[in-house]
Design an enzyme around this catalytic site. Structure first.
Site, PDB file in Angstrom:
ATOM      1  N   GLY A 128      12.095  -0.745 -14.183  1.00  0.00           N
ATOM      2  CA  GLY A 128      10.613  -2.117 -13.201  1.00  0.00           C
ATOM      3  C   GLY A 128       9.701  -1.396 -13.966  1.00  0.00           C
ATOM      4  N   ASN A 130       8.381  -4.776 -15.384  1.00  0.00           N
ATOM      5  CA  ASN A 130       8.329  -6.180 -15.048  1.00  0.00           C
ATOM      6  C   ASN A 130       6.999  -5.937 -14.013  1.00  0.00           C
ATOM      7  OD1 ASN A 130       9.609  -5.771 -13.176  1.00  0.00           O
ATOM      8  ND2 ASN A 130      10.291  -7.627 -12.545  1.00  0.00           N
ATOM      9  N   SER A 131       6.739  -5.252 -13.353  1.00  0.00           N
ATOM     10  CA  SER A 131       5.172  -5.062 -12.814  1.00  0.00           C
ATOM     11  C   SER A 131       4.453  -4.076 -12.413  1.00  0.00           C
ATOM     12  CB  SER A 131       5.527  -5.672 -11.590  1.00  0.00           C
ATOM     13  OG  SER A 131       6.346  -4.732 -10.963  1.00  0.00           O
ATOM     14  N   GLY A 132       2.497  -4.091 -12.312  1.00  0.00           N
ATOM     15  CA  GLY A 132       2.193  -2.736 -11.815  1.00  0.00           C
ATOM     16  C   GLY A 132       2.671  -2.055 -12.807  1.00  0.00           C
ATOM     17  N   ILE A 133       2.482  -0.474 -12.915  1.00  0.00           N
ATOM     18  CA  ILE A 133       2.023   0.822 -13.980  1.00  0.00           C
ATOM     19  C   ILE A 133       3.394   0.535 -14.488  1.00  0.00           C
ATOM     20  CG2 ILE A 133       2.100   2.990 -13.769  1.00  0.00           C
ATOM     21  CD1 ILE A 133       1.396   3.568 -11.196  1.00  0.00           C
ATOM     22  N   GLY A 134       4.520  -0.002 -14.465  1.00  0.00           N
ATOM     23  CA  GLY A 134       5.552  -0.035 -15.137  1.00  0.00           C
ATOM     24  C   GLY A 134       5.791  -1.461 -16.469  1.00  0.00           C
ATOM     25  N   SER A 257       5.286  11.702  -6.365  1.00  0.00           N
ATOM     26  CA  SER A 257       3.981  10.824  -5.979  1.00  0.00           C
ATOM     27  C   SER A 257       3.433  11.799  -5.062  1.00  0.00           C
ATOM     28  CB  SER A 257       4.195   9.742  -4.698  1.00  0.00           C
ATOM     29  OG  SER A 257       3.245   9.635  -3.950  1.00  0.00           O
ATOM     30  N   TYR A 290      10.492   7.538   2.021  1.00  0.00           N
ATOM     31  CA  TYR A 290       9.821   7.598   0.945  1.00  0.00           C
ATOM     32  C   TYR A 290       9.182   8.524  -0.045  1.00  0.00           C
ATOM     33  CZ  TYR A 290       6.188   6.053  -3.561  1.00  0.00           C
ATOM     34  OH  TYR A 290       5.397   6.055  -4.365  1.00  0.00           O
TER      35      TYR A 290
END
Length: 412
Positions: A128, A130-134, A257, A290
């Site tokens: 993951g 390709n966006s955000g924190i990653g 989390s 989640y």
């Protein structure tokens, strides 16, 4: 004092300032030495203080050490397009003593943690990314020389990520490979493709996740949040553990989390209950799914560390930060609205990636695992997340689930 005055060493205001005719230089590996142009000699000790020094870190990202036609070492700053014979590391020298680790917190950015680090000998795999924190995690590693592989289900978006990073630094080594955690078949295919590259694997970051998803089943007949957040990563590590062991010392980092604290996974007999992890449509609540998946992340991390740490592979879990504005909540309009209102008060993505990067490279964590971090500090997770029997029970259940779903593949 007369001898100092005769040598011209009392003409400066600072004890650390060099006398006339002296020059501070550095070796290729970062040790500082001093050249006396009047007497045509060099020495390791500072001519006034008598102390030895070394550079505090590696070259800043974007810098490269090269040699000119006369054999002299020069330094190229690819980011700002400039060349100099002055070693930029000499701006950050320390005495030849033991240096205590720097303390980081919730305001620290990932790039700060990597300042001065040369990761050109490391291979990093991020799910993951390709966006955000990653994305910020992948970029931070790539800008410091690491060979970064993005394991993503959307190769089109991942290719754009590769381009964006390489536009920041043309020598960045980053590539994208197809890996859909919602398909155990895809995870196995990815692992085989990775092994075919004959690369080591020094850092594996289990970052990909989904949140507030509508109920749906994967092709493996499991609830999607559970499989994407936990079981897909479980299988990925299982498939690559031999590579990790050969690459030791290696680290696995699992992004969890704080929401793991607001749930449980056990049935009345104290065993991890699959009906809770992969519920039916009528028993499904997206936020609870989640939370349970994030609790799985910590239990998995602890058990993985117990099993692999004797072989030089450690694992730690972390919470990246509170109320960060990422795309993970895009499936629920209310959550998106609340995050939009809170956005001025949230962490940046660079700050969100800091704890992941810290767990992946901090020298003080070498050989240490089975821990949980928040804002680059170690803290205690929930009581159930610390339970060894729950971790073992989840591991056994996960092994059974992936084994059952491999039978059909082998039959084909």
């Amino acid at each position: 004092m007369a001898a100092l005055k005769y040598a011209g060493m009392d003409d400066t205001d600072s004890d650390d300032e060099l006398p006339p005719g002296w020059e501070e230089r550095s070796t290729k590996d970062g040790w500082v030495y001093y050249a006396n142009h009047d007497e045509m000699k060099t020495q390791w000790e500072h001519p006034k203080t008598g102390k030895k020094k070394r550079c505090a870190g590696d070259l800043p990202y974007g810098w490269e050490q090269e040699t000119d036609e006369k054999g002299q070492i020069l330094y190229v700053d690819h980011i700002n397009k400039r060349t100099t014979y002055f070693d930029p590391r000499q701006a950050f020298t320390v005495e030849d003593v033991v240096v205590k680790p720097k303390r980081y917190d919730g305001n620290t950015a990932a790039l700060e943690i990597l300042q001065g680090r040369d990761l050109s000998d490391k291979v990093v795999l991020i799910t993951g990314g390709n966006s955000g924190i990653g994305f910020e995690t992948a970029k931070s590693f790539a800008l410091h020389g690491a060979h970064v592989i993005l394991a993503c289900r959307n190769l089109s978006l991942a290719s754009k990520t590769v381009t964006a990073i390489q536009q920041e630094w043309h020598k960045a080594r980053v590539e994208a490979m197809m890996c859909n955690l919602a398909s155990l078949r895809s995870v196995r295919e990815f692992a085989e493709s990775f092994k075919a590259k004959k690369l080591p694997l020094h850092i594996l970051i289990c970052n990909a996740a989904v949140c507030t998803q509508p109920w749906s089943l994967t092709e493996d007949n499991l609830e999607s949040t559970f499989q994407i957040c936990h079981l897909g990563h479980f299988l990925l590590v299982q498939c690559l553990q031999d590579v990790l062991r050969r690459s030791a010392p290696a680290r696995v980092v699992v992004v969890s989390s704080e929401s793991h604290r607001f749930t449980d996974l056990l049935d009345s007999c104290g065993k991890v209950d699959l009906a809770l992890l992969s519920p039916s449509r009528k028993d499904y609540w997206s936020m609870l799914a989640y939370n349970r998946a994030k609790l799985c992340n910590i239990l998995f991390s602890n058990e993985l560390n117990r099993r692999l740490s004797p072989h030089g592979v450690t694992c730690n879990a972390l919470h990246p930060g509170n109320m960060m504005y990422t795309s993970i909540h895009r499936s629920w309009w209310l959550m998106t609205f609340l995050f939009t209102l809170a956005r001025p008060f949230t962490k940046s993505m660079q700050q969100g990636a800091a704890t992941t990067v810290y767990c992946a490279v901090a020298p003080e964590l070498e050989g240490l695992g089975g821990m949980y971090f928040n804002n680059c500090f170690r803290c205690l997770p929930s009581i159930q997340a610390q339970d060894h029997s729950s971790a073992a029970s989840l591991w056994e259940l996960s092994e059974r689930l992936v084994a059952e779903r491999s039978v059909g593949i082998q039959a084909l």
